[in-house]
Design a protein around this motif. Structure first.
Motif, PDB file in Angstrom:
ATOM      1  N   LEU A 384       0.721  -1.173  -0.005  1.00 61.31           N
ATOM      2  CA  LEU A 384      -0.067  -0.079  -0.069  1.00 61.31           C
ATOM      3  C   LEU A 384       0.940   1.280   0.133  1.00 61.31           C
ATOM      4  CD1 LEU A 384      -2.710  -1.269   2.602  1.00 61.31           C
ATOM      5  CD2 LEU A 384      -3.165  -0.550   0.311  1.00 61.31           C
ATOM      6  N   ASN A 385       1.768   1.182   0.902  1.00 62.40           N
ATOM      7  CA  ASN A 385       3.018   2.488   0.758  1.00 62.40           C
ATOM      8  C   ASN A 385       3.533   2.763  -0.495  1.00 62.40           C
ATOM      9  OD1 ASN A 385       4.844   4.373   2.357  1.00 62.40           O
ATOM     10  ND2 ASN A 385       6.002   2.697   1.278  1.00 62.40           N
ATOM     11  N   ASN A 386       3.946   1.552  -1.128  1.00 63.35           N
ATOM     12  CA  ASN A 386       4.602   1.410  -2.358  1.00 63.35           C
ATOM     13  C   ASN A 386       3.799   2.129  -3.498  1.00 63.35           C
ATOM     14  OD1 ASN A 386       6.797   0.659  -1.094  1.00 63.35           O
ATOM     15  ND2 ASN A 386       6.708  -1.358  -1.839  1.00 63.35           N
ATOM     16  N   ASN A 398      -4.820  12.833  -4.429  1.00 62.28           N
ATOM     17  CA  ASN A 398      -5.858  12.023  -3.968  1.00 62.28           C
ATOM     18  C   ASN A 398      -6.110  10.472  -3.871  1.00 62.28           C
ATOM     19  OD1 ASN A 398      -7.047  14.669  -3.454  1.00 62.28           O
ATOM     20  ND2 ASN A 398      -7.671  14.662  -5.442  1.00 62.28           N
ATOM     21  N   GLU A 399      -5.384   9.962  -4.909  1.00 59.79           N
ATOM     22  CA  GLU A 399      -5.278   8.675  -4.896  1.00 59.79           C
ATOM     23  C   GLU A 399      -4.363   7.867  -3.662  1.00 59.79           C
ATOM     24  OE1 GLU A 399      -5.653   6.691  -8.858  1.00 59.79           O
ATOM     25  OE2 GLU A 399      -5.117   8.980  -9.504  1.00 59.79           O
ATOM     26  N   ALA A 400      -3.289   8.729  -3.535  1.00 64.76           N
ATOM     27  CA  ALA A 400      -2.479   8.372  -2.789  1.00 64.76           C
ATOM     28  C   ALA A 400      -2.676   8.367  -1.326  1.00 64.76           C
ATOM     29  CB  ALA A 400      -0.770   9.100  -2.917  1.00 64.76           C
ATOM     30  N   GLU A 401      -3.241   9.320  -0.933  1.00 64.17           N
ATOM     31  CA  GLU A 401      -3.379   9.544   0.527  1.00 64.17           C
ATOM     32  C   GLU A 401      -4.279   8.383   1.260  1.00 64.17           C
ATOM     33  OE1 GLU A 401      -4.648  12.934   3.715  1.00 64.17           O
ATOM     34  OE2 GLU A 401      -5.401  13.115   1.696  1.00 64.17           O
ATOM     35  N   ALA A 407      -1.946   2.112   5.036  1.00 63.07           N
ATOM     36  CA  ALA A 407      -0.696   1.419   5.452  1.00 63.07           C
ATOM     37  C   ALA A 407      -0.225   2.000   6.716  1.00 63.07           C
ATOM     38  CB  ALA A 407       0.194   1.792   4.364  1.00 63.07           C
ATOM     39  N   LEU A 408      -0.399   3.011   7.022  1.00 63.50           N
ATOM     40  CA  LEU A 408       0.190   3.721   8.355  1.00 63.50           C
ATOM     41  C   LEU A 408      -0.676   3.188   9.403  1.00 63.50           C
ATOM     42  CD1 LEU A 408       1.883   5.477  10.088  1.00 63.50           C
ATOM     43  CD2 LEU A 408       0.167   7.236   9.784  1.00 63.50           C
ATOM     44  N   ASP A 409      -2.029   2.997   9.598  1.00 63.34           N
ATOM     45  CA  ASP A 409      -2.821   2.205  10.542  1.00 63.34           C
ATOM     46  C   ASP A 409      -2.281   0.869  10.572  1.00 63.34           C
ATOM     47  OD1 ASP A 409      -5.211   2.232  12.278  1.00 63.34           O
ATOM     48  OD2 ASP A 409      -5.861   0.742  10.706  1.00 63.34           O
ATOM     49  N   ILE A 425       6.509   5.110   6.518  1.00 61.14           N
ATOM     50  CA  ILE A 425       5.178   5.532   5.950  1.00 61.14           C
ATOM     51  C   ILE A 425       4.556   6.831   6.503  1.00 61.14           C
ATOM     52  CG2 ILE A 425       2.627   4.681   5.897  1.00 61.14           C
ATOM     53  CD1 ILE A 425       3.916   1.811   6.166  1.00 61.14           C
ATOM     54  N   ARG A 426       4.793   7.310   7.833  1.00 57.31           N
ATOM     55  CA  ARG A 426       4.044   8.341   8.404  1.00 57.31           C
ATOM     56  C   ARG A 426       4.939   9.736   7.803  1.00 57.31           C
ATOM     57  NH1 ARG A 426       5.347   7.105  13.474  1.00 57.31           N
ATOM     58  NH2 ARG A 426       7.267   8.216  13.822  1.00 57.31           N
TER      59      ARG A 426
END
Length: 438
Positions: A384-386, A398-401, A407-409, A425-426
């Motif tokens: 997800l991060n990548n 808008n698609e990335a956020e 991923a962070l959660d 990720i943060r």
């Protein structure tokens, strides 16, 4: 289960207290044929958990029991000594188990049953792969309490090698569970097993032995996964030196140690130290196991990772592609290692600005990891991060956020707030939000 037995005792004017339970048990025990008693005693060796019947058959075979298991099982169920669950699973009441274990010690074949039980459980533990897909975790989960039983209660009935196999199997299971959402993350669950494995190997084999080196290596890998690089490095070095001393410089275990130490150096950005170790491991593996072995694919992938970190993209790409094709050929198109290769190749294309080639590979790796490892696995968080990073590079904020947030959660829950992956990720999410500010 006990209520029916106690009801019968009431008819016989027997107390329903603790002595009543024992009397109820004796009432049924005396009615059992010797073969049924033997099966009941074998069942008492299992942990107080669901017992898959296939596991019982395996233990009975290892104990050389040749009578009709199914018929005797029916008797135990009918007499309320064994509880039938679903899908050919059974369970003992804790008090019944305690009483059966007392009967077990009276049997002449008690040691044979214990030995057979342990052999059967260890044989399953040995089949637990180093990397488990979600379906494999579900299949193995039923045997885990019984493996733990062998490593804690029945150590005296297993060989040195069997004990190590059981402990490593437990460690692999908990390591593969990266989706656990309890307060304790998976590495806190697996740490005691790896530490016990190291202590057990030293106690049984001495301070210098191949099994001790393997235990050092496994514990170091765990520390590395946690981001505790300073704790991992001396263990990797100790394992490498021990293996060289014990088996010589040309051995697959030495190549593994070189590879692992090199990966740690890469994570610490010590690229000049990592490269000769990776090349040495790759060449050694080619000589020892052949050019098409999966260990060679791993070395190719790892060397490519190093070159990518150094922006040596033209050197990295053919290695990534070769590793991917080797893994597909050996493992099939749907495997966690194939997903890793797809992810790594996609990352290389991203850094080269080849976004249209990177995106489908990232998506394929993400979907494969969800399917094989589960929706909440740490590798899914990486994917997800990548994918979010790729969209961010293209200005598709808008698609990335939402991918970064997800991923962070996931990383916070599975790895903790201070894990290097969580921190990365943060930071990525913070950078994205800064770029979106007017």
């Amino acid at each position: 289960m006990l209520a029916d037995i106690l009801a019968r005792l009431q008819q016989l004017k027997v107390s329903t207290g603790e002595s009543g339970v024992a009397a109820a048990f004796e009432l049924n025990w005396e009615c059992l044929e010797p073969e049924t008693q033997t099966l009941a005693c074998l069942l008492s060796l299992f942990a107080l958990a669901s017992i898959p019947w296939d596991l019982v058959k395996l233990a009975a075979s290892a104990s050389h029991l040749e009578f009709d298991l199914k018929a005797n099982r029916s008797v135990l169920v009918k007499r309320y000594l064994l509880q039938e669950l679903v899908n050919e699973n059974y369970q003992l009441h804790d008090r019944i188990q305690e009483l059966l274990r007392q009967k077990l010690e009276e049997l002449p074949e008690a040691d044979k049953l214990k030995r057979g039980f342990c052999q059967a459980i260890v044989s399953v533990a040995r089949k637990i792969p180093q990397k488990l897909a979600r379906i494999e975790i579900e299949q193995v989960s039923f045997v885990i309490p019984h493996i733990a039983q062998v490593t804690t209660v029945y150590q005296n009935w297993v060989s040195n090698e069997e004990l190590i196999s059981a402990l490593v199997g437990l460690g692999r299971f908990y390591q593969g569970q990266g989706a656990d959402e309890q307060v304790l993350t998976w590495y806190e669950q697996v740490l005691p097993w790896y530490e016990q494995c190291l202590s057990a190997t030293k106690a049984r084999f001495g301070e210098s032995h191949p099994n001790v080196a393997a235990s050092l290596n496994n514990l170091a890998l765990l520390y590395q996964f946690q981001g505790k690089y300073s704790a991992a490095e001396p263990l990797f070095i100790q394992a490498l030196e021990m293996r060289r001393y014990l088996v010589g410089d040309e051995h697959p275990d030495v190549a593994t140690s070189l590879n692992n130490l090199a990966l740690l150096c890469r994570l610490q950005r010590r690229y000049s130290a990592a490269e000769p170790l990776l090349i040495q491991a790759l060449e050694m593996r080619k000589r020892l196991v052949g050019d098409e072995h999966l260990d060679v694919a791993t070395s190719l992938n790892n060397l490519a990772l190093l070159y990518e970190s150094q922006e040596r993209y033209s050197e990295a790409e053919p290695l990534y592609i070769q590793a991917l094709e080797m893994r597909k050929s050996s493992l099939g198109n749907e495997h966690p290692d194939v997903a890793t290769s797809l992810n790594n190749l996609a990352g290389l294309y991203e850094f080269q600005g080849r976004y249209s080639e990177a995106e489908p590979l990232f998506i394929q790796a993400l979907e494969m990891r969800k399917l094989l490892l589960g929706e909440s696995h740490p590798d899914v968080a990486i994917s997800l991060n990548n994918l979010a990073a790729l969209y961010c590079r293209q200005g598709r904020y808008n698609e990335a956020e939402p991918f970064y947030i997800q991923a962070l959660d996931m990383a916070r829950r599975q790895l903790g707030v201070y894990h290097p992956n969580t921190i990365t990720i943060r930071k990525n999410l913070e950078i994205l939000r800064q770029r979106r500010q007017p």
